[in-house]
Design an enzyme around this catalytic site. Structure first.
Site, short mmCIF file in Angstrom:
data_model
loop_
_atom_site.label_atom_id
_atom_site.label_comp_id
_atom_site.label_asym_id
_atom_site.label_seq_id
_atom_site.Cartn_x
_atom_site.Cartn_y
_atom_site.Cartn_z
N CYS A 36 0.84 -1.20 0.00
CA CYS A 36 0.00 0.00 0.00
C CYS A 36 0.88 1.25 0.00
CB CYS A 36 -0.92 0.01 1.22
SG CYS A 36 -1.86 1.53 1.32
N HIS A 63 -6.85 2.19 1.22
CA HIS A 63 -6.45 2.94 2.42
C HIS A 63 -7.30 4.22 2.53
CE1 HIS A 63 -2.94 3.68 5.22
NE2 HIS A 63 -3.68 4.77 5.35
N HIS A 84 -8.56 7.58 2.39
CA HIS A 84 -7.96 8.82 1.88
C HIS A 84 -8.95 9.56 1.01
CE1 HIS A 84 -7.56 6.40 -1.77
NE2 HIS A 84 -7.25 7.49 -2.44
N GLN A 94 -9.07 13.26 -1.85
CA GLN A 94 -8.27 14.00 -2.82
C GLN A 94 -8.71 15.45 -2.86
OE1 GLN A 94 -7.49 11.89 -6.63
NE2 GLN A 94 -9.08 10.49 -5.92
ZN LIG Z 1 -2.54 1.29 3.44
#
Ligand SMILES: [Zn+2]
Ligand SMILES: [Zn+2]
Ligand SMILES: [Zn+2]
Length: 304
Positions: A32, A130, A132, A134
């Site tokens: 990752c 993961h 997240h 943007q």
């Molecule tokens: Zn990750």
């Protein structure tokens, strides 16, 4: 470098970012790129052994300086989990990170519109699991915020203020509320479980919010995300978009709100954009916003 072409028939820009074809696509758990770089482990995008929230330039940008920006915001160094399952303090800290990025990117001359967003789930094209989001800094004002400005003109004042008041009066589509924020399935939602999370006071952007408002916003956004997961008892895909005032040279107004567009219409049926949506621009929905709001309100209460 991306290429911008103006599509005359639609009256809109199209971005060609062909280098993005090579971007990392669903790497295995051990590879990752959004994990911390652990001693002796592989080098990731984040050269620290641990972190809280990390922001960096997207390596496969749709926009880049001096014609816009594309950034990645990693919410945590924990690979598993989601925006909804972050510690409340972390979600609140994320609001301050968003605010800072809006300020910094918005101050740039080449950026007319800062859009903070999250795509969640493979159904909406996620390439990394993961947790997240943007940020895109557009070198022009994109069509949707431009339409929202037209709505202000049509309604003779701030559209989100007017629409939120109507929703509060009607009350059937409200799914969550706290001291600073109202969340509802809009009267004319395009998606079955679309939700708009709107600041109760007129706040053009995160910069105009007080600390308590940012905390309340984080609380409401997490409540929606957790309610979605509880709705069909499965991770619920969505696109989450923060709409704020444009950052063009000429001062433009706006009203901070967050829109969720989830593609699911039942536990296992996706809404596809097909003939009418693509060819005519007219959404056809088989559920009424009042009904989905009722289901979602219960799910949010269940997940609280
Ligand atoms: Zn990750
Ligand atoms: Zn307003
Ligand atoms: Zn909006």
């Amino acid at each position: 470098m991306s290429e911008l072409r103006f599509n005359e028939l639609r009256g809109e820009e199209v971005v060609y970012a062909i280098h993005r074809q090579e971007r990392t696509f669903l790497p295995s758990r051990e590879h990752c790129p959004l994990d911390a770089t652990r001693p002796g482990g592989p080098q990731t995008e984040i050269p620290f052994p641990s972190f809280e929230i990390a922001v960096f330039d997207n390596r496969f940008p749709a926009f880049e300086s001096p014609l816009g920006a594309a950034e990645v915001v990693v919410y945590t160094d924990q690979h598993d989990g989601s925006f909804g399952s972050l510690e409340p303090q972390r979600a609140e800290a994320l609001m301050w990170v968003w605010r800072h990025r809006y300020m910094e990117l918005g101050a740039r001359e080449d950026i007319d519109y800062v859009m903070i967003f999250e795509n969640r789930g493979v159904e909406v094209g996620v390439t990394l699991h993961h947790p997240h989001g943007q940020i895109y800094g557009y070198p022009f004002l994109p069509p949707i915020p431009a339409l929202e400005q037209e709505a202000d003109l049509r309604l003779g004042g701030c559209a989100p203020c007017t629409l939120m008041k109507r929703e509060l009066e009607d009350a059937r589509r409200i799914v969550h509320q706290n001291e600073s924020v109202v969340a509802y399935v809009p009267y004319a939602a395009r998606w079955a479980f679309e939700v708009h999370v709107v600041m109760s006071e007129h706040r053009p952007s995160l910069l105009a919010c007080q600390a308590a408002e940012l905390r309340d916003l984080a609380q409401a956004l997490q409540a929606i995300a957790r309610g979605y997961d509880a709705l069909f008892d499965r991770p619920f895909p969505y696109v989450m978009v923060v709409h704020q005032a444009p950052t063009t040279a000429a001062a433009a107004d706006g009203h901070l709100h967050v829109e969720f567009y989830p593609p699911l219409r039942t536990a296992d049926k996706l809404k596809y954009l097909a003939g009418s949506e693509q060819g005519a621009g007219t959404f056809i929905s088989d559920t009424l916003p009042e009904e989905s709001a009722g289901m979602l309100r219960e799910a949010i209460a269940r997940a609280a």
